[in-house]
Scaffold this motif. Structure first.
Motif, PDB file in Angstrom:
ATOM      1  N   SER A   1      46.346  40.771  25.229  1.00 11.97           N
ATOM      2  CA  SER A   1      47.236  39.817  25.880  1.00 11.97           C
ATOM      3  C   SER A   1      48.691  40.264  25.889  1.00 11.97           C
ATOM      4  O   SER A   1      49.121  41.120  25.120  1.00 11.97           O
ATOM      5  CB  SER A   1      47.135  38.461  25.178  1.00 11.97           C
ATOM      6  OG  SER A   1      47.568  38.586  23.831  1.00 11.97           O
ATOM      7  N   GLY A   2      49.451  39.644  26.786  1.00 15.76           N
ATOM      8  CA  GLY A   2      50.900  39.738  26.836  1.00 15.76           C
ATOM      9  C   GLY A   2      51.440  38.351  27.099  1.00 15.76           C
ATOM     10  O   GLY A   2      50.692  37.450  27.511  1.00 15.76           O
ATOM     11  N   SER A   3      52.736  38.142  26.879  1.00 18.10           N
ATOM     12  CA  SER A   3      53.277  36.792  27.039  1.00 18.10           C
ATOM     13  C   SER A   3      53.316  36.348  28.500  1.00 18.10           C
ATOM     14  O   SER A   3      53.270  35.150  28.789  1.00 18.10           O
ATOM     15  CB  SER A   3      54.688  36.715  26.442  1.00 18.10           C
ATOM     16  OG  SER A   3      55.584  37.572  27.144  1.00 18.10           O
ATOM     17  N   GLU A   4      53.375  37.281  29.447  1.00 20.26           N
ATOM     18  CA  GLU A   4      53.390  36.924  30.865  1.00 20.26           C
ATOM     19  C   GLU A   4      52.012  37.057  31.507  1.00 20.26           C
ATOM     20  O   GLU A   4      51.598  36.202  32.278  1.00 20.26           O
ATOM     21  CB  GLU A   4      54.401  37.790  31.618  1.00 20.26           C
ATOM     22  CG  GLU A   4      55.844  37.441  31.320  1.00 20.26           C
ATOM     23  CD  GLU A   4      56.807  38.182  32.240  1.00 20.26           C
ATOM     24  OE1 GLU A   4      56.359  39.065  33.003  1.00 20.26           O
ATOM     25  OE2 GLU A   4      58.005  37.873  32.169  1.00 20.26           O
ATOM     26  N   SER A   5      51.331  38.144  31.226  1.00 25.37           N
ATOM     27  CA  SER A   5      49.985  38.350  31.770  1.00 25.37           C
ATOM     28  C   SER A   5      49.193  39.228  30.818  1.00 25.37           C
ATOM     29  O   SER A   5      49.762  40.004  30.058  1.00 25.37           O
ATOM     30  CB  SER A   5      50.035  38.980  33.160  1.00 25.37           C
ATOM     31  OG  SER A   5      50.615  40.267  33.103  1.00 25.37           O
ATOM     32  N   ASP A   6      47.887  39.082  30.865  1.00 20.04           N
ATOM     33  CA  ASP A   6      46.997  39.857  29.996  1.00 20.04           C
ATOM     34  C   ASP A   6      46.569  41.149  30.699  1.00 20.04           C
ATOM     35  O   ASP A   6      46.862  41.360  31.880  1.00 20.04           O
ATOM     36  CB  ASP A   6      45.765  39.020  29.644  1.00 20.04           C
ATOM     37  CG  ASP A   6      46.127  37.731  28.924  1.00 20.04           C
ATOM     38  OD1 ASP A   6      47.178  37.711  28.256  1.00 20.04           O
ATOM     39  OD2 ASP A   6      45.366  36.751  29.049  1.00 20.04           O
ATOM     40  N   MET A   7      45.875  42.003  29.957  1.00 13.66           N
ATOM     41  CA  MET A   7      45.366  43.247  30.519  1.00 13.66           C
ATOM     42  C   MET A   7      44.443  42.946  31.696  1.00 13.66           C
ATOM     43  O   MET A   7      43.550  42.104  31.593  1.00 13.66           O
ATOM     44  CB  MET A   7      44.610  44.034  29.450  1.00 13.66           C
ATOM     45  CG  MET A   7      44.084  45.374  29.918  1.00 13.66           C
ATOM     46  SD  MET A   7      43.286  46.320  28.589  1.00 13.66           S
ATOM     47  CE  MET A   7      41.689  45.485  28.505  1.00 13.66           C
ATOM     48  N   LYS A   8      44.683  43.619  32.810  1.00 15.72           N
ATOM     49  CA  LYS A   8      43.852  43.444  33.999  1.00 15.72           C
ATOM     50  C   LYS A   8      42.831  44.569  34.081  1.00 15.72           C
ATOM     51  O   LYS A   8      43.106  45.704  33.713  1.00 15.72           O
ATOM     52  CB  LYS A   8      44.715  43.427  35.259  1.00 15.72           C
ATOM     53  CG  LYS A   8      45.652  42.228  35.353  1.00 15.72           C
ATOM     54  CD  LYS A   8      46.457  42.282  36.631  1.00 15.72           C
ATOM     55  CE  LYS A   8      47.346  41.065  36.773  1.00 15.72           C
ATOM     56  NZ  LYS A   8      48.380  40.998  35.712  1.00 15.72           N
ATOM     57  N   LEU A   9      41.663  44.199  34.596  1.00 20.22           N
ATOM     58  CA  LEU A   9      40.556  45.142  34.670  1.00 20.22           C
ATOM     59  C   LEU A   9      39.915  45.026  36.043  1.00 20.22           C
ATOM     60  O   LEU A   9      39.603  43.928  36.503  1.00 20.22           O
ATOM     61  CB  LEU A   9      39.542  44.818  33.577  1.00 20.22           C
ATOM     62  CG  LEU A   9      38.483  45.853  33.263  1.00 20.22           C
ATOM     63  CD1 LEU A   9      39.124  47.093  32.650  1.00 20.22           C
ATOM     64  CD2 LEU A   9      37.475  45.269  32.286  1.00 20.22           C
ATOM     65  N   TYR A  10      39.730  46.175  36.699  1.00 22.28           N
ATOM     66  CA  TYR A  10      39.085  46.209  38.009  1.00 22.28           C
ATOM     67  C   TYR A  10      37.819  47.052  37.898  1.00 22.28           C
ATOM     68  O   TYR A  10      37.835  48.138  37.309  1.00 22.28           O
ATOM     69  CB  TYR A  10      40.029  46.798  39.059  1.00 22.28           C
ATOM     70  CG  TYR A  10      41.363  46.088  39.112  1.00 22.28           C
ATOM     71  CD1 TYR A  10      41.531  44.928  39.856  1.00 22.28           C
ATOM     72  CD2 TYR A  10      42.453  46.576  38.383  1.00 22.28           C
ATOM     73  CE1 TYR A  10      42.752  44.269  39.892  1.00 22.28           C
ATOM     74  CE2 TYR A  10      43.675  45.928  38.413  1.00 22.28           C
ATOM     75  CZ  TYR A  10      43.822  44.771  39.175  1.00 22.28           C
ATOM     76  OH  TYR A  10      45.024  44.120  39.191  1.00 22.28           O
ATOM     77  N   THR A  11      36.742  46.563  38.480  1.00 22.03           N
ATOM     78  CA  THR A  11      35.456  47.250  38.402  1.00 22.03           C
ATOM     79  C   THR A  11      35.107  47.846  39.755  1.00 22.03           C
ATOM     80  O   THR A  11      35.142  47.155  40.772  1.00 22.03           O
ATOM     81  CB  THR A  11      34.348  46.270  37.978  1.00 22.03           C
ATOM     82  OG1 THR A  11      34.713  45.650  36.746  1.00 22.03           O
ATOM     83  CG2 THR A  11      33.032  47.004  37.776  1.00 22.03           C
ATOM     84  N   GLN A  12      34.769  49.128  39.762  1.00 22.71           N
ATOM     85  CA  GLN A  12      34.428  49.827  41.003  1.00 22.71           C
ATOM     86  C   GLN A  12      33.116  50.584  40.830  1.00 22.71           C
ATOM     87  O   GLN A  12      33.008  51.461  39.969  1.00 22.71           O
ATOM     88  CB  GLN A  12      35.545  50.799  41.394  1.00 22.71           C
ATOM     89  CG  GLN A  12      35.250  51.629  42.627  1.00 22.71           C
ATOM     90  CD  GLN A  12      35.119  50.796  43.886  1.00 22.71           C
ATOM     91  OE1 GLN A  12      35.982  49.986  44.181  1.00 22.71           O
ATOM     92  NE2 GLN A  12      34.040  50.981  44.621  1.00 22.71           N
ATOM     93  N   LEU A  13      32.131  50.249  41.642  1.00 19.15           N
ATOM     94  CA  LEU A  13      30.870  50.991  41.649  1.00 19.15           C
ATOM     95  C   LEU A  13      31.097  52.339  42.305  1.00 19.15           C
ATOM     96  O   LEU A  13      31.722  52.425  43.370  1.00 19.15           O
ATOM     97  CB  LEU A  13      29.808  50.199  42.412  1.00 19.15           C
ATOM     98  CG  LEU A  13      28.442  50.857  42.598  1.00 19.15           C
ATOM     99  CD1 LEU A  13      27.726  50.993  41.262  1.00 19.15           C
ATOM    100  CD2 LEU A  13      27.603  50.035  43.577  1.00 19.15           C
ATOM    101  N   LYS A  14      30.602  53.412  41.687  1.00 16.02           N
ATOM    102  CA  LYS A  14      30.720  54.737  42.308  1.00 16.02           C
ATOM    103  C   LYS A  14      29.929  54.782  43.614  1.00 16.02           C
ATOM    104  O   LYS A  14      28.920  54.094  43.775  1.00 16.02           O
ATOM    105  CB  LYS A  14      30.206  55.819  41.357  1.00 16.02           C
ATOM    106  CG  LYS A  14      31.198  56.242  40.290  1.00 16.02           C
ATOM    107  CD  LYS A  14      30.709  57.500  39.601  1.00 16.02           C
ATOM    108  CE  LYS A  14      31.726  58.057  38.632  1.00 16.02           C
ATOM    109  NZ  LYS A  14      31.261  59.319  38.018  1.00 16.02           N
ATOM    110  N   ASP A  15      30.379  55.617  44.543  1.00 11.95           N
ATOM    111  CA  ASP A  15      29.685  55.773  45.823  1.00 11.95           C
ATOM    112  C   ASP A  15      28.305  56.402  45.628  1.00 11.95           C
ATOM    113  O   ASP A  15      28.073  57.154  44.676  1.00 11.95           O
ATOM    114  CB  ASP A  15      30.503  56.648  46.775  1.00 11.95           C
ATOM    115  CG  ASP A  15      31.704  55.914  47.348  1.00 11.95           C
ATOM    116  OD1 ASP A  15      31.715  54.671  47.287  1.00 11.95           O
ATOM    117  OD2 ASP A  15      32.617  56.586  47.842  1.00 11.95           O
ATOM    118  N   GLY A  16      27.433  56.104  46.558  1.00 10.43           N
ATOM    119  CA  GLY A  16      26.118  56.733  46.566  1.00 10.43           C
ATOM    120  C   GLY A  16      25.193  56.201  45.497  1.00 10.43           C
ATOM    121  O   GLY A  16      25.360  55.095  44.995  1.00 10.43           O
TER     122      GLY A  16
END
Length: 204
Positions: free
Chosen positions: A38-53
């Motif tokens: 966490s942070g006081s303004e926003s927490d850690m962001k996480l983006y999920t990406q499936l590999k191609d193929g």
């Protein structure tokens, strides 16, 4: 003046699952249950990406059946097609954490990463954690310690203690002599052993 810690990087992971939908569901469920960085303004962001193929395929569906929903080499549904699955996902980390201290943030991120590594196989990692001062720079580029933390499922030949992986509760259980889910075997077939097991489960 606020103190800031930044975390940027990518982790390649390999969740368990028999179909793409099952893998995605299991991965997202694991991520939803990891501790917050966490942070006081926003927490850690996480983006999920499936590999191609895709990197694995089967001539039968997840129930062990031939199906006209399989995909052939012309990207058409066909009984002679394949169940195509991509095992690898990229987790992209993006965090600008306000009112955090460098060493404290490393500890919290390591807790998050170790919990992830026990549940999902970590294939590769490149993550940088930086603080305000020039000497506050921590690079994680060696996946080996985290890969070794992985707790294999009970059906794996490298599971020596019989301890289940956290994710196993998210996967349906197959019949003893068939790949069909136990509950569908109960619904569609006359199998006294399977019926008994399902009835005991239903009564709970």
């Amino acid at each position: 003046m606020s103190s800031w810690v930044r975390i940027y990087g990518t982790i390649c992971v390999r969740p368990m699952g028999r179909t793409q939908a099952e893998k995605s569901y299991i991965l997202q469920t694991v991520l939803d249950h990891l501790p917050c960085v966490s942070g006081s303004e926003s927490d850690m962001k996480l983006y999920t990406q499936l590999k191609d193929g895709y990197n694995s395929s089967s001539s039968h569906d997840e129930f062990g059946r031939l199906s006209n929903l399989l995909i052939n080499r012309y990207d058409k549904h066909s009984i002679n097609g394949w169940l195509q699955v991509q095992d690898e996902y990229l987790l992209i980390i993006d965090a600008d954490l306000r009112d955090r201290y460098y060493k404290e943030t490393i500890r919290d991120f390591q807790k998050w990463l170790c919990r992830l590594s026990k549940r999902i196989m970590v294939e590769n990692i490149l993550v940088n954690i930086s603080g305000y001062f020039p000497n506050e720079n921590f690079l994680i580029a060696n996946n080996s310690p985290y890969t070794l933390m992985y707790e294999p499922p009970t059906w794996s030949h490298i599971n020596f203690d019989g301890e289940p992986n956290w994710c196993e509760y998210l996967m349906w259980q197959a019949m003893d002599e068939d790949a069909l889910p136990r509950i569908l075997g109960y619904k569609y077939y006359n199998d006294s052993d399977n019926d008994k097991k399902v009835q005991e489960w239903i009564k709970r």
